[in-house]
Design an enzyme around this catalytic site. Structure first.
Site, PDB file in Angstrom:
ATOM      1  N   CYS A   1     -28.608 -15.378  -9.052  1.00  0.00           N
ATOM      2  CA  CYS A   1     -29.111 -16.137  -7.902  1.00  0.00           C
ATOM      3  C   CYS A   1     -29.668 -15.253  -6.797  1.00  0.00           C
ATOM      4  O   CYS A   1     -30.132 -15.764  -5.776  1.00  0.00           O
ATOM      5  CB  CYS A   1     -27.996 -17.033  -7.347  1.00  0.00           C
TER       6      CYS A   1
ATOM      7  N   ASN B   1      11.110   1.588   1.924  1.00  0.00           N
ATOM      8  CA  ASN B   1       9.928   1.830   2.747  1.00  0.00           C
ATOM      9  C   ASN B   1      10.074   3.138   3.515  1.00  0.00           C
ATOM     10  O   ASN B   1      11.188   3.551   3.829  1.00  0.00           O
ATOM     11  CB  ASN B   1       9.737   0.673   3.742  1.00  0.00           C
TER      12      ASN B   1
ATOM     13  N   ARG C   1      -1.576   0.276   7.794  1.00  0.00           N
ATOM     14  CA  ARG C   1      -1.074   0.216   9.164  1.00  0.00           C
ATOM     15  C   ARG C   1      -0.315   1.458   9.612  1.00  0.00           C
ATOM     16  O   ARG C   1       0.166   1.493  10.747  1.00  0.00           O
ATOM     17  CB  ARG C   1      -0.223  -1.049   9.353  1.00  0.00           C
TER      18      ARG C   1
ATOM     19  N   CYS D   1     -20.638 -12.328  -7.525  1.00  0.00           N
ATOM     20  CA  CYS D   1     -21.629 -12.641  -6.506  1.00  0.00           C
ATOM     21  C   CYS D   1     -20.929 -13.406  -5.380  1.00  0.00           C
ATOM     22  O   CYS D   1     -20.151 -14.328  -5.633  1.00  0.00           O
ATOM     23  CB  CYS D   1     -22.740 -13.487  -7.127  1.00  0.00           C
TER      24      CYS D   1
ATOM     25  N   HIS E   1      -3.739  -9.908  -3.919  1.00  0.00           N
ATOM     26  CA  HIS E   1      -4.945  -9.715  -3.103  1.00  0.00           C
ATOM     27  C   HIS E   1      -6.155  -9.328  -3.947  1.00  0.00           C
ATOM     28  O   HIS E   1      -7.106  -8.729  -3.436  1.00  0.00           O
ATOM     29  CB  HIS E   1      -4.677  -8.680  -2.010  1.00  0.00           C
TER      30      HIS E   1
ATOM     31  N   ALA F   1       0.804  -1.225   0.000  1.00  0.00           N
ATOM     32  CA  ALA F   1       0.000   0.000   0.000  1.00  0.00           C
ATOM     33  C   ALA F   1       0.841   1.281   0.000  1.00  0.00           C
ATOM     34  O   ALA F   1       0.387   2.322  -0.472  1.00  0.00           O
ATOM     35  CB  ALA F   1      -0.942  -0.015   1.191  1.00  0.00           C
TER      36      ALA F   1
ATOM     37  N   ASP G   1      -5.728  -1.640  -6.094  1.00  0.00           N
ATOM     38  CA  ASP G   1      -6.170  -0.401  -6.755  1.00  0.00           C
ATOM     39  C   ASP G   1      -6.006  -0.389  -8.275  1.00  0.00           C
ATOM     40  O   ASP G   1      -6.543   0.473  -8.961  1.00  0.00           O
ATOM     41  CB  ASP G   1      -5.464   0.826  -6.144  1.00  0.00           C
TER      42      ASP G   1
ATOM     43  N   CYS H   1     -22.891 -17.207  -5.778  1.00  0.00           N
ATOM     44  CA  CYS H   1     -22.685 -18.127  -6.910  1.00  0.00           C
ATOM     45  C   CYS H   1     -21.408 -17.804  -7.704  1.00  0.00           C
ATOM     46  O   CYS H   1     -21.072 -18.516  -8.637  1.00  0.00           O
ATOM     47  CB  CYS H   1     -23.898 -18.113  -7.850  1.00  0.00           C
TER      48      CYS H   1
END
Ligand code: OAD
Length: 371
Positions: free
Chosen positions: A282, A342, A170, A261, A253, A158, A238, A264
């Protein structure tokens, strides 16, 4: 007094120099002035300046002059004192430690504007070593590794998208510091509190519409095109790597732009989800195609990410806390060199061959200038 003036930025050219001087007032404010020495820099006025052989001619020493410009009372005005010269293209000699970041961002503005491709990588390297000395050797190392690597995989989280104004999870401003993930990002939430689940993802989908990929995404797309990187495994939903033009992307992810759905699994449209319609096959509740806690990762994305990581001689991990299993295990599955970029680096917690603390976009830009 004259010796109260300190050098803020000193620039050299053949036979002369321009210095931006600053004096700190009792109030803590600074005043600035410029000093131009030993060369007629008028010949270097930016519009007419071309980095050709004739440059040498216009840089020849004329009668020594020592010209003190007017004083400026703010940083913005101080930089304007240099507007008259092609200052980003001159040789930077010294930058005052307290002004490194400000000089760097003024330079970035100029680079994005009129000087862009006219500043060569040697000159940019000199600028970055003076303005961002803390990054310089690491950025150098990374650029060399990147150029020598035959297979490089990027793993993003992220933090890659916070410079696009999308919160991460976080950090202090992150989603999970404001909302308990169990209430919105689990299969229980989908089943037991659909209204809250729906509200959370609608907010994120609508929020994304106001944002776009940032310079970091663009650079990665460009590196793929140039053959510098081979794959991007991302935990982000994203879709910004795709929007920026990257092709070989593995979304570990899932994607917030795909819908199905929850009952289904038939696919659905974004507008059906946003309007809280039920599944047209459904009648079940619709959901975005993101991985919820408690669900398996998409098999193909995981398998392909792993294959790339295993054959990589360089893995660059960008903007992830590495708190979430199993994506957190990927950097350990390579025999290649590993790099961690980071905003916060905890050396006791993470074990990488190279760790660079800083904003993803900013660091990637510095590396990009050298490759
Ligand atoms: P986190 O929020 O856990 O970590 C993001 C990391 O990026 C933090 O360590 C920040 O310090 C750092 N960061 C923030 N801005 C940055 C910047 N501009 N440049 C560099 N670093 C920056 O997010 P992820 O690790 O991606 O999963 O989280 C992993 C998963 O947890 C997400 O995919 C999501 C979440 O729950 C699911 O929803 C399944």
């Amino acid at each position: 007094m004259e010796n109260d003036w300190q050098t803020i930025l000193s620039l050299g050219a053949e036979g002369g120099s321009i210095t931006l001087l600053g004096k700190e007032q009792h109030s803590g404010e600074w005043v600035f002035k410029k000093a131009v020495n030993e060369m007629n820099f008028d010949d270097l006025e930016d519009e007419s300046f071309q980095p050709t052989k004739s440059t040498e001619k216009v840089c020849t020493l004329k009668s020594p002059i020592s010209n003190r410009g007017n004083e400026a009372t703010s940083w913005e005005k101080a930089i304007k004192l240099l507007d008259h010269y092609p200052w980003p293209m001159l040789n930077p000699r010294e930058v005052h430690p307290a002004f490194r970041k400000r000089v760097w961002s003024a330079l970035q503005k100029e680079v994005k504007g009129k000087y862009g491709d006219r500043i060569n990588s040697y000159r940019l390297k000199k600028w970055s070593s003076l303005c961002l000395p803390e990054y310089s050797p690491k950025v150098d190392t990374l650029s060399k590794w990147l150029q020598n690597s035959t297979h490089t995989t990027i793993l993003t989280g992220a933090g890659m998208s916070t410079e696009s104004n999308i919160p991460d999870f976080r950090s202090k401003e992150g989603w999970w510091n404001n909302i308990d993930p169990r209430t919105v990002a689990t299969t229980d939430a989908l089943r037991d509190d659909y209204d809250l689940f729906h509200e959370f993802y609608s907010m994120r989908i609508n929020g994304l519409k106001q944002c776009k990929p940032n310079i970091g995404h663009d650079i990665l797309a460009d590196w793929e095109q140039k053959g510098l990187i081979q794959a991007i495994a991302t935990q982000n939903v994203d879709g910004f790597h795709t929007l920026a033009g990257s092709k070989n992307i593995y979304e570990l992810h899932g994607s917030i732009h795909k819908f199905r759905c929850g009952n289904c699994a038939m696919s659905a449209e974004e507008e059906d989800f946003l309007s809280e319609s039920n599944c047209k096959y459904c009648g079940g509740k619709l959901r975005p195609g993101v991985v919820l806690f408690g669900e398996m990762l998409p098999e193909e994305s995981w398998r392909d990410s792993l294959t790339h990581i295993q054959k990589s001689d360089l893995v660059i991990v960008i903007g992830t806390s590495l708190e979430v299993y199993p994506a957190s295990q990927l950097p350990k599955m390579t025999n290649g060199k590993t790099v961690y970029i980071n905003a916060e680096v905890d050396t006791t917690h993470h074990n990488f061959d190279l760790m660079i603390e800083g904003k993803a976009g900013e660091i990637l830009k510095l590396v990009d200038e050298l490759v």
